[in-house]
Design a protein around this motif. Structure first.
Motif, PDB file in Angstrom:
ATOM      1  N   GLU A 187       0.826  -1.204   0.000  1.00  0.00           N
ATOM      2  CA  GLU A 187       0.000   0.000   0.000  1.00  0.00           C
ATOM      3  C   GLU A 187       0.865   1.260   0.000  1.00  0.00           C
ATOM      4  N   LEU A 188       1.913   1.259   0.784  1.00  0.00           N
ATOM      5  CA  LEU A 188       2.829   2.410   0.813  1.00  0.00           C
ATOM      6  C   LEU A 188       3.445   2.641  -0.567  1.00  0.00           C
ATOM      7  N   LEU A 189       3.859   1.570  -1.217  1.00  0.00           N
ATOM      8  CA  LEU A 189       4.476   1.690  -2.538  1.00  0.00           C
ATOM      9  C   LEU A 189       3.478   2.154  -3.590  1.00  0.00           C
ATOM     10  N   VAL A 190       2.256   1.652  -3.521  1.00  0.00           N
ATOM     11  CA  VAL A 190       1.223   2.079  -4.473  1.00  0.00           C
ATOM     12  C   VAL A 190       0.942   3.569  -4.301  1.00  0.00           C
ATOM     13  N   ARG A 191       0.866   4.015  -3.062  1.00  0.00           N
ATOM     14  CA  ARG A 191       0.652   5.448  -2.818  1.00  0.00           C
ATOM     15  C   ARG A 191       1.802   6.274  -3.391  1.00  0.00           C
ATOM     16  N   GLY A 192       3.005   5.773  -3.252  1.00  0.00           N
ATOM     17  CA  GLY A 192       4.147   6.475  -3.823  1.00  0.00           C
ATOM     18  C   GLY A 192       4.072   6.565  -5.335  1.00  0.00           C
ATOM     19  N   LEU A 193       3.606   5.490  -5.972  1.00  0.00           N
ATOM     20  CA  LEU A 193       3.471   5.494  -7.427  1.00  0.00           C
ATOM     21  C   LEU A 193       2.384   6.467  -7.893  1.00  0.00           C
TER      22      LEU A 193
END
Length: 200
Positions: A187-193
């Protein structure tokens, strides 16, 4: 009925090799053991795989390709890129965890073989990051992701989730709370993307 040299195929040899590796481990398994399991001479095996190293490389590639092929369908699906990215990461984690948990002897054996076959492993990693790149690129085209270079973003995502797919972390995969850790990282990585294109 034991296979003859006419009916012996590379696939049958690889299946037998996998079973021999499971029984004996990579240090003790030999081409003679594989031939014995098939009921043929070791020369018959060498007609398909010129060396023991070539046989071990082929069985390693076969094992790695099982993961890649399943994930390729997720990467190519015509669906929301965020959902595809989450499903792809979850698919990789579950495939690796299943291999480690369901057949620990063979998983340990393949961990050794993977270390021997740098080219095969490199190709496998390139394939996986290529699939991720496709998802990120599709997300950028759809205005979902705001990554700069899709390949760079995909590589970063892959590295950031390594503790959920790199075999050196396998001991962690059965501990309580690991699924929640996985979801939080993804989820953190998706938000970053998403960057500034979509509210967090």
């Amino acid at each position: 009925m034991a296979p003859t040299s006419e009916t012996l195929t590379a696939e049958r040899i690889l299946e037998a090799t996998e079973e021999v590796l499971r029984r004996h481990g990579p240090a003790k398994a030999t081409v003679v053991d594989v031939a014995r399991a098939l009921g043929v001479s070791h020369g018959s095996v060498y007609r398909h795989f010129r060396t023991k190293a070539a046989l071990r490389e082929a069985v390693t590639k076969r094992w790695l390709d099982r993961s890649s092929e399943a994930l390729a369908g997720i990467a190519a699906a015509d669906r929301d890129p965020e959902d595809r990215l989450r499903d792809w990461a979850r698919g990789l984690f579950e495939a690796k965890r299943r291999k480690a948990g369901d057949d620990p002897e063979l998983f340990a054996t393949y961990s050794v073989l993977v270390g021997e076959n740098g080219t095969v492993v490199g190709d496998h990693l390139d394939d996986l990051t290529g699939q991720l790149t496709r998802i990120v690129r599709d997300g950028m085209a759809a205005g979902v992701f705001a990554a700069g270079d899709p390949a760079t973003a995909a590589g970063a995502f892959f590295q950031a989730t390594a503790c959920f797919h790199d075999p050196c972390h396998a001991a962690r995969w059965r501990r309580p709370g690991i699924d929640e850790e996985f979801e939080a990282v993804v989820e953190l990585l998706v938000r970053g993307l998403r960057g500034s294109r979509r509210p967090v």
